[in-house]
Design a protein around this motif. Structure first.
Motif, PDB file in Angstrom:
ATOM      1  N   PHE A 131     -45.973 -18.733  22.292  1.00 56.54           N
ATOM      2  CA  PHE A 131     -46.335 -18.597  20.882  1.00 56.54           C
ATOM      3  C   PHE A 131     -47.601 -17.754  20.738  1.00 56.54           C
ATOM      4  CE2 PHE A 131     -48.907 -20.074  17.303  1.00 56.54           C
ATOM      5  CZ  PHE A 131     -48.035 -19.850  16.262  1.00 56.54           C
ATOM      6  N   LEU A 132     -48.609 -18.026  21.563  1.00 61.60           N
ATOM      7  CA  LEU A 132     -49.863 -17.277  21.498  1.00 61.60           C
ATOM      8  C   LEU A 132     -49.621 -15.808  21.835  1.00 61.60           C
ATOM      9  CD1 LEU A 132     -52.911 -17.670  21.025  1.00 61.60           C
ATOM     10  CD2 LEU A 132     -53.160 -17.997  23.484  1.00 61.60           C
ATOM     11  N   GLU A 133     -48.814 -15.560  22.862  1.00 58.56           N
ATOM     12  CA  GLU A 133     -48.507 -14.185  23.262  1.00 58.56           C
ATOM     13  C   GLU A 133     -47.794 -13.433  22.142  1.00 58.56           C
ATOM     14  OE1 GLU A 133     -45.332 -12.008  26.265  1.00 58.56           O
ATOM     15  OE2 GLU A 133     -45.713 -14.144  26.442  1.00 58.56           O
ATOM     16  N   HIS A 134     -46.811 -14.068  21.521  1.00 61.67           N
ATOM     17  CA  HIS A 134     -46.047 -13.410  20.467  1.00 61.67           C
ATOM     18  C   HIS A 134     -46.904 -13.159  19.230  1.00 61.67           C
ATOM     19  CE1 HIS A 134     -42.190 -15.252  22.363  1.00 61.67           C
ATOM     20  NE2 HIS A 134     -42.676 -14.252  23.061  1.00 61.67           N
ATOM     21  N   THR A 135     -47.804 -14.107  18.929  1.00 57.16           N
ATOM     22  CA  THR A 135     -48.690 -13.922  17.784  1.00 57.16           C
ATOM     23  C   THR A 135     -49.561 -12.691  17.982  1.00 57.16           C
ATOM     24  OG1 THR A 135     -48.725 -16.311  17.424  1.00 57.16           O
ATOM     25  CG2 THR A 135     -50.436 -15.030  16.348  1.00 57.16           C
ATOM     26  N   LYS A 136     -50.109 -12.547  19.183  1.00 55.22           N
ATOM     27  CA  LYS A 136     -50.955 -11.382  19.461  1.00 55.22           C
ATOM     28  C   LYS A 136     -50.145 -10.092  19.360  1.00 55.22           C
ATOM     29  CE  LYS A 136     -54.088 -13.895  22.537  1.00 55.22           C
ATOM     30  NZ  LYS A 136     -54.533 -14.063  23.944  1.00 55.22           N
ATOM     31  N   LEU A 137     -48.910 -10.117  19.876  1.00 57.32           N
ATOM     32  CA  LEU A 137     -48.062  -8.926  19.793  1.00 57.32           C
ATOM     33  C   LEU A 137     -47.807  -8.528  18.348  1.00 57.32           C
ATOM     34  CD1 LEU A 137     -45.385  -9.571  22.567  1.00 57.32           C
ATOM     35  CD2 LEU A 137     -46.982  -7.675  22.482  1.00 57.32           C
ATOM     36  N   GLU A 138     -47.566  -9.522  17.495  1.00 60.31           N
ATOM     37  CA  GLU A 138     -47.253  -9.229  16.103  1.00 60.31           C
ATOM     38  C   GLU A 138     -48.468  -8.719  15.331  1.00 60.31           C
ATOM     39  OE1 GLU A 138     -44.473  -9.148  14.355  1.00 60.31           O
ATOM     40  OE2 GLU A 138     -43.350  -9.553  16.168  1.00 60.31           O
ATOM     41  N   LEU A 139     -49.648  -9.252  15.663  1.00 57.84           N
ATOM     42  CA  LEU A 139     -50.824  -8.967  14.848  1.00 57.84           C
ATOM     43  C   LEU A 139     -51.599  -7.740  15.310  1.00 57.84           C
ATOM     44  CD1 LEU A 139     -52.250 -12.571  14.415  1.00 57.84           C
ATOM     45  CD2 LEU A 139     -50.918 -11.263  12.778  1.00 57.84           C
ATOM     46  N   PHE A 140     -51.744  -7.580  16.626  1.00 57.71           N
ATOM     47  CA  PHE A 140     -52.718  -6.611  17.121  1.00 57.71           C
ATOM     48  C   PHE A 140     -52.058  -5.270  17.394  1.00 57.71           C
ATOM     49  CE2 PHE A 140     -56.039  -5.267  20.279  1.00 57.71           C
ATOM     50  CZ  PHE A 140     -57.054  -5.205  19.349  1.00 57.71           C
ATOM     51  N   GLN A 141     -51.509  -4.655  16.366  1.00 57.68           N
ATOM     52  CA  GLN A 141     -50.828  -3.378  16.539  1.00 57.68           C
ATOM     53  C   GLN A 141     -51.001  -2.528  15.291  1.00 57.68           C
ATOM     54  OE1 GLN A 141     -49.281  -2.325  19.210  1.00 57.68           O
ATOM     55  NE2 GLN A 141     -48.879  -4.148  20.427  1.00 57.68           N
ATOM     56  N   ASP A 142     -51.137  -1.213  15.517  1.00 61.06           N
ATOM     57  CA  ASP A 142     -50.996  -0.283  14.406  1.00 61.06           C
ATOM     58  C   ASP A 142     -49.506  -0.110  14.139  1.00 61.06           C
ATOM     59  OD1 ASP A 142     -53.742   1.533  15.758  1.00 61.06           O
ATOM     60  OD2 ASP A 142     -53.757   0.163  14.047  1.00 61.06           O
ATOM     61  N   GLN A 143     -49.150   0.541  13.040  1.00 55.32           N
ATOM     62  CA  GLN A 143     -47.753   0.526  12.637  1.00 55.32           C
ATOM     63  C   GLN A 143     -47.126   1.906  12.521  1.00 55.32           C
ATOM     64  OE1 GLN A 143     -48.202  -2.004   9.059  1.00 55.32           O
ATOM     65  NE2 GLN A 143     -46.785  -3.387  10.072  1.00 55.32           N
ATOM     66  N   VAL A 144     -45.809   1.928  12.705  1.00 57.07           N
ATOM     67  CA  VAL A 144     -44.993   3.096  12.375  1.00 57.07           C
ATOM     68  C   VAL A 144     -43.927   2.613  11.392  1.00 57.07           C
ATOM     69  CG1 VAL A 144     -45.363   4.298  14.549  1.00 57.07           C
ATOM     70  CG2 VAL A 144     -43.462   2.704  14.360  1.00 57.07           C
ATOM     71  N   PHE A 145     -43.440   3.518  10.563  1.00 58.69           N
ATOM     72  CA  PHE A 145     -42.458   3.167   9.535  1.00 58.69           C
ATOM     73  C   PHE A 145     -41.171   3.934   9.796  1.00 58.69           C
ATOM     74  CE2 PHE A 145     -46.650   2.533   7.763  1.00 58.69           C
ATOM     75  CZ  PHE A 145     -46.549   1.277   7.190  1.00 58.69           C
ATOM     76  N   CYS A 146     -40.078   3.189   9.945  1.00 62.16           N
ATOM     77  CA  CYS A 146     -38.774   3.792  10.215  1.00 62.16           C
ATOM     78  C   CYS A 146     -37.778   3.302   9.163  1.00 62.16           C
ATOM     79  CB  CYS A 146     -38.296   3.421  11.619  1.00 62.16           C
ATOM     80  SG  CYS A 146     -39.455   3.903  12.921  1.00 62.16           S
ATOM     81  N   PHE A 147     -36.596   3.927   9.157  1.00 58.03           N
ATOM     82  CA  PHE A 147     -35.610   3.624   8.121  1.00 58.03           C
ATOM     83  C   PHE A 147     -34.257   3.329   8.741  1.00 58.03           C
ATOM     84  CE2 PHE A 147     -38.835   6.278   6.206  1.00 58.03           C
ATOM     85  CZ  PHE A 147     -39.056   5.675   4.975  1.00 58.03           C
ATOM     86  N   THR A 148     -33.519   2.433   8.101  1.00 56.10           N
ATOM     87  CA  THR A 148     -32.121   2.226   8.440  1.00 56.10           C
ATOM     88  C   THR A 148     -31.301   3.338   7.773  1.00 56.10           C
ATOM     89  OG1 THR A 148     -31.613   0.894   6.495  1.00 56.10           O
ATOM     90  CG2 THR A 148     -32.523  -0.265   8.410  1.00 56.10           C
ATOM     91  N   PRO A 149     -30.022   3.523   8.173  1.00 54.25           N
ATOM     92  CA  PRO A 149     -29.197   4.541   7.514  1.00 54.25           C
ATOM     93  C   PRO A 149     -29.059   4.336   6.002  1.00 54.25           C
ATOM     94  CG  PRO A 149     -28.177   3.868   9.565  1.00 54.25           C
ATOM     95  CD  PRO A 149     -29.347   2.935   9.346  1.00 54.25           C
ATOM     96  N   LYS A 150     -29.241   3.088   5.518  1.00 59.92           N
ATOM     97  CA  LYS A 150     -29.158   2.823   4.082  1.00 59.92           C
ATOM     98  C   LYS A 150     -30.506   2.946   3.377  1.00 59.92           C
ATOM     99  CE  LYS A 150     -25.112  -0.201   4.375  1.00 59.92           C
ATOM    100  NZ  LYS A 150     -24.558  -1.554   4.078  1.00 59.92           N
ATOM    101  N   GLY A 151     -31.545   3.361   4.122  1.00 60.78           N
ATOM    102  CA  GLY A 151     -32.843   3.606   3.503  1.00 60.78           C
ATOM    103  C   GLY A 151     -33.790   2.432   3.499  1.00 60.78           C
TER     104      GLY A 151
END
Length: 731
Positions: free
Chosen positions: A377-397
Motif C-alpha cells: 500500500f505504501l509503495e503504491h501510494t508513493k507511485l501514484e503521488l510522486f510523479q509528474d504527468q503526461v496526458f494521453c487519449f483513448t480512440p474515443k477522445g
C-alpha cells in the motif's frame, strides 16, 4: 502564542458569520486538555494546534475545520476520547479529529508497516471528507517549520516521509505553495550541501537579473494596456527543490534552465487569457515546444493556466503563465479555494462531482485500499503521488492522465482493470507498438485485448502506476491460486478414490469447520500447496474412517503402497504402478496446474514420470529413473502419481538436455545443428566446454515432441562422423 480573540478575528476577516462560540469553546477545551505539555522546542504544546489553525485561516477554510485543527491532537495526546469530542462539538468535528488520529498499539512487524497503516487510515478519512487532509497538511507544515528542534535521526525520517507522501499529496490537490515549502524544508534537511549550493547560485542569478525583471514587467504591462487588457503582473521565482529536481530529471545544468524566473499575467476572463497570449506572441518570438494549454486541458489537480516561453528583452528567455483571478486562487490554494467547498459544508460526493482533484483522490484511495499488505500500500501510494504527468487519449477522445514514464500497460489499467488484464498489444497514434512503449503528451492509445489472458508477473516491474502494479499482483495471485485449487481438487479426488469413497463437494463444505478453513477453495488451495494432507481431508469428511497403514517402500521398487507420515496413514500407490484413471494428468508448463519440470534435464511425453509436491510451489515432474528422487525417499507424502495427457489437437514441445562429445574441428557445430533442424527439433540453448585438446563437449537444451522424437535425434546424432558420444541428461 496566538490569543483567543486573535484567532476569532482571523476567521471573521473572511467569514463574517463564523460561529464564534464554537471557536471559543474549542480554544478553551484544547488549552485545558493539553495543560502543561511541552513541545521539543520547550514551547507549550497548545501553541502547535493554534499555529495549525492559523495556517488554515490563510486558506480561508470554514470554522468547523478550524475547530478540528485546534482539537486534532486531543485523542492521540490527551485522555480525551472521540465520544468526549462528539458530545461537545458534534459528529462532524469528531469524525475529522478521529481521521487525524494515528493508530495506537499496532500489531505490525515494522515501522514501515505502521506508517503504511496510519497513512491508509488517514486517506480513507480523506475520502469521506477532504478537510481531514487540509488539517493534516497544515499540521505537517508547522511540524516541518519547527523540525530543527527534533533529534537528527528522527528529523531525517520525518523529512523523507514529507518529501515522499505529504508534499505530493499537497500538489495533487492543487496546494502548490504548501507543496513548495514542504519540499524546500525537506530538501534542506536531507541534502544540506545541495541546498546550500543551490541557494548561493540562485542568489547570484537573482542579483544579476534584478534590473531585467523590472524591464520585462514594464514591457508586459504596457503591451497589454495598449490592447485594452488590464492585466496584473506577478513575478515568480522557482523554488530550490523544484530547480534541483528538474536538473536531476533532465540532466541539465543550472545555467540551462529557462524558467527560474517566470511571470504570472492575471486577467479578468478566459477570453482575455487567449487575447493576452496572442499579444505576447506578436510582440516576442515564441519558443517552439514550450506552449501548454491547461485551460482547455486542466491538470488532474484542477490547475488551469496558459504556459508559454518567449524570447523577451535582450534575448532573455521568459516563461509566462496566463490565467484568470479564479484560476490563480485555485493555483495558490488548491482544493481549499474550490467554489463548492467555499459555499460551506458540502458533502464529499458533491465536492468530488465538481472537483477533478478530489474525484481523482477518492478514486486513487479506493484503488489503493483494495486489500494489499501495508508495505505494498505504501509503495503504491508513493507511485501514484510522486510523479509528474503526461496526458494521453483513448480512440474515443477520453483523456487519461498518467505519471511521466508510464507505458501502454499503465494506460490500459487506467482505462479499466479488465482491459489491462486482457491486453495483448497496442496502437499508439495509429501504429502498432509494444505494450512497454513509454507514452508522451498527446498520444492516442488503443489497447488490443484477448479474453482469458493473465498478465505476466514480469509486467509488475515494467509499470509506473500503483494501480497497474496492484492489479498485476492481484491477477497473478488469483491465477496462482486457481492453479493450486485445481491441483488440490485433483489430489483430493484421487485420495477419495483410493479410500473407496465418493468425492462430494457438499460433504467437503460441511466439513470446513473441522478443517479450520472458511471456503472449499481454501481447503483445495491448502492441499495443492502442500500445507494440508489429503488424508486429513478424508478424516474430516468421514471421522469414523479407518485408514489402512502399510509398510513404506522405497520409491520405484514396485512394493505397492506408501504410508503417509503422521498418526493417521492414507495409502498411496507406488508412482507409475497405478492405473491411468487414478493419476493426475500433466500437459505442460502452460497447463492450469502449478507444474514445472525437473531442472536437471526435464521430462518428455513417453517417459514414466512421477510428481513431487513442494509446499507453496506446486508439482515438479521427474522421469522415474531420475537419481534426484532418492532425496525424497523419506517423504512419501510428497509423491504424486501423474500421467501424460498430451492434446493431439494442441501439440507442444518439451524440454530435454543432451551432452554431445564432438571432435574439435571446423564444422562440428554446423553438423550438430543440421541434425536438430532436419529432425524438426529446436535448439533453445547451447554451451561449449573443452573436454580434451581433441574433443569438445556440447550441452544442448532442445525442444522435442516426445520420447520417440528425442530417441530419433540421439540415434541420428550418433551416426555423424564428428560425434564421439551422445547422452541424455536426467537430473
Amino acid at each position: 502564542m496566538m490569543r483567543q480573540f486573535e484567532l476569532v478575528e482571523r476567521v471573521k476577516r473572511y467569514l463574517p458569520d463564523a460561529d464564534e462560540d464554537l471557536l471559543n469553546r474549542a480554544y478553551v477545551y484544547a488549552m485545558r486538555a493539553h495543560g502543561s505539555q511541552k513541545r521539543a522546542s520547550g514551547d507549550p504544546y497548545f501553541s502547535h494546534p493554534l499555529e495549525v489553525a492559523a495556517i488554515l485561516t490563510d486558506l480561508h477554510v470554514d470554522e468547523q475545520t478550524i475547530a478540528a485543527a485546534i482539537l486534532h491532537d486531543m485523542i492521540e495526546d490527551t485522555g480525551t476520547t472521540r465520544h468526549d469530542i462528539e458530545s461537545r462539538f458534534g459528529e462532524n468535528i469528531a469524525a475529522l479529529v478521529e481521521g487525524l488520529t494515528k493508530l495506537k498499539k499496532l500489531d505490525l512487524v515494522s515501522k514501515k508497516a505502521a506508517q503504511a497503516e496510519n497513512l491508509r487510515k488517514l486517506l480513507l478519512a480523506v475520502a469521506a471528507d477532504v478537510r481531514v487532509l487540509l488539517v493534516k497538511l497544515a499540521d505537517r507544515l508547522h511540524n516541518m517549520r519547527t523540525l530543527h528542534y527534533v533529534p537528527p535521526d528522527k528529523r531525517a525520517r520525518i523529512a523523507e516521509e514529507t518529501l515522499e507522501i505529504y508534499a505530493p499529496l499537497a500538489g495533487r490537490i492543487g496546494m502548490q505553495d504548501m507543496r513548495d515549502e514542504l519540499e524546500d524544508i525537506s530538501f534542506r534537511v536531507l541534502m544540506p550541501d545541495a541546498h546550500l549550493m543551490m541557494s548561493k547560485r540562485l542568489e547570484s542569478l537573482r542579483s544579476r537579473a534584478e534590473g531585467l525583471i523590472g524591464i520585462i514587467e514594464t514591457d508586459l504591462r504596457a503591451k497589454l494596456s495598449a490592447n485594452g487588457i488590464a492585466g496584473e503582473i506577478k513575478g515568480r521565482e522557482k523554488r530550490l527543490y523544484s530547480i534541483w529536481r528538474k536538473m536531476e530529471r533532465k540532466s541539465i545544468s543550472f545555467e540551462q534552465l529557462s524558467d527560474i524566473f517566470a511571470f504570472r499575467v492575471i486577467v479578468g476572463t478566459v477570453e482575455e487569457c487567449y487575447q493576452a497570449l496572442g499579444i505576447i506572441h506578436q510582440a516576442w518570438r515564441f519558443v517552439p515546444g514550450r506552449f501548454k494549454d491547461y485551460i482547455s486541458t486542466p491538470k488532474q489537480n484542477d490547475y488551469r493556466s496558459l504556459h508559454t516561453t518567449v524570447l523577451g528583452p535582450k534575448h532573455q528567455r521568459v516563461e509566462l503563465q496566463i490565467r484568470t483571478r479564479g484560476m490563480d486562487e485555485v493555483a495558490e490554494f488548491g482544493i481549499a479555494a474550490h467554489a463548492a467547498y467555499k459555499e460551506g459544508l458540502v458533502s464529499a460526493d458533491a465536492l468530488a462531482g465538481t472537483s477533478k482533484a478530489y474525484a481523482w483522490l477518492r478514486r486513487t484511495i479506493e484503488l489503493l485500499a483494495e486489500g494489499d499488505n501495508p508495505e505494498e500500500f505504501l509503495e503504491h501510494t508513493k507511485l501514484e503521488l510522486f510523479q509528474d504527468q503526461v496526458f494521453c487519449f483513448t480512440p474515443k477522445g477520453l483523456l487519461i492522465a498518467l505519471p511521466r514514464g508510464a507505458n501502454a500497460i499503465d494506460f490500459a489499467y487506467a482505462v479499466h482493470t479488465d482491459i489491462g488484464n486482457n491486453a495483448v498489444g497496442c496502437r499508439i497514434n495509429g501504429r502498432n507498438a509494444p505494450l512497454i512503449s513509454e507514452l508522451s503528451n498527446g498520444d492516442q492509445v488503443e489497447i488490443l485485448t484477448t479474453e482469458g489472458q493473465v498478465p505476466p508477473s514480469a509486467w509488475e516491474g515494467l509499470v509506473a502506476t500503483g494501480k497497474a502494479r496492484s492489479a498485476i499482483r492481484r491477477a497473478t495471485r488469483e491465477a496462482v491460486r486457481r492453479q493450486f485449487v485445481g491441483l488440490g481438487r485433483r489430489i483430493v479426488e484421487r485420495a477419495f478414490q483410493r479410500a473407496g469413497k465418493t468425492y462430494s463437494e457438499e460433504k467437503l463444505i460441511a466439513a470446513l469447520p473441522r478443517l479450520a478453513r472458511q471456503t472449499l477453495d481454501d481447503v483445495l488451495t491448502a492441499v495443492g500447496r502442500g500445507e494440508m494432507y489429503s488424508g486429513d481431508v478424508i478424516k474430516a469428511v468421514f471421522p469414523d474412517f479407518r485408514e489402512e497403514v502399510a509398510k513404506a517402500a522405497a520409491p520405484g521398487t514396485g512394493a505397492g503402497w506408501f504410508g503417509v507420515q503422521g498418526a493417521d496413514k492414507l495409502k498411496f500407490k507406488v508412482p507409475g504402478q497405478e492405473s491411468a484413471a487414478g493419476s493426475i494428468p500433466i500437459r505442460g508448463l502452460s497447463d492450469d496446474l502449478p507444474v514445472r519440470f525437473a531442472p536437471g534435464g526435464g521430462a518428455v511425453p513417453g517417459d514414466r514420470i512421477v510428481g513431487i509436491l513442494t509446499p507453496g510451489e506446486g508439482i515438479t515432474i521427474y522421469p522415474i529413473q531420475s537419481p534426484a528422487l532418492i532425496a525424497y525417499d523419506e517423504e512419501p507424502w510428497r509423491w504424486l502419481d501423474v500421467r501424460w495427457d498430451v492434446d493431439e489437437h494442441d501439440p507442444r514441445r518439451f524440454w530435454a538436455q543432451l551432452i554431445v562429445s564432438v571432435i574439435n574441428e571446423p564444422g562440428s557445430l554446423a553438423a550438430i545443428a543440421q541434425v536438430i533442424a532436419d529432425t524438426d527439433a529446436n535448439i533453445d540453448n547451447i554451451a561449449m566446454r573443452a573436454k580434451t585438446a581433441d574433443f569438445r563437449e556440447m550441452v544442448l537444451d532442445i525442444e522435442v515432441w516426445d520420447l520417440k522424437h528425442l530417441n530419433a535425434i540421439i540415434s541420428e546424432l550418433r551416426t555423424k562422423p564428428v560425434v564421439a558420444n551422445v547422452e541424455r541428461v536426467i537430473g
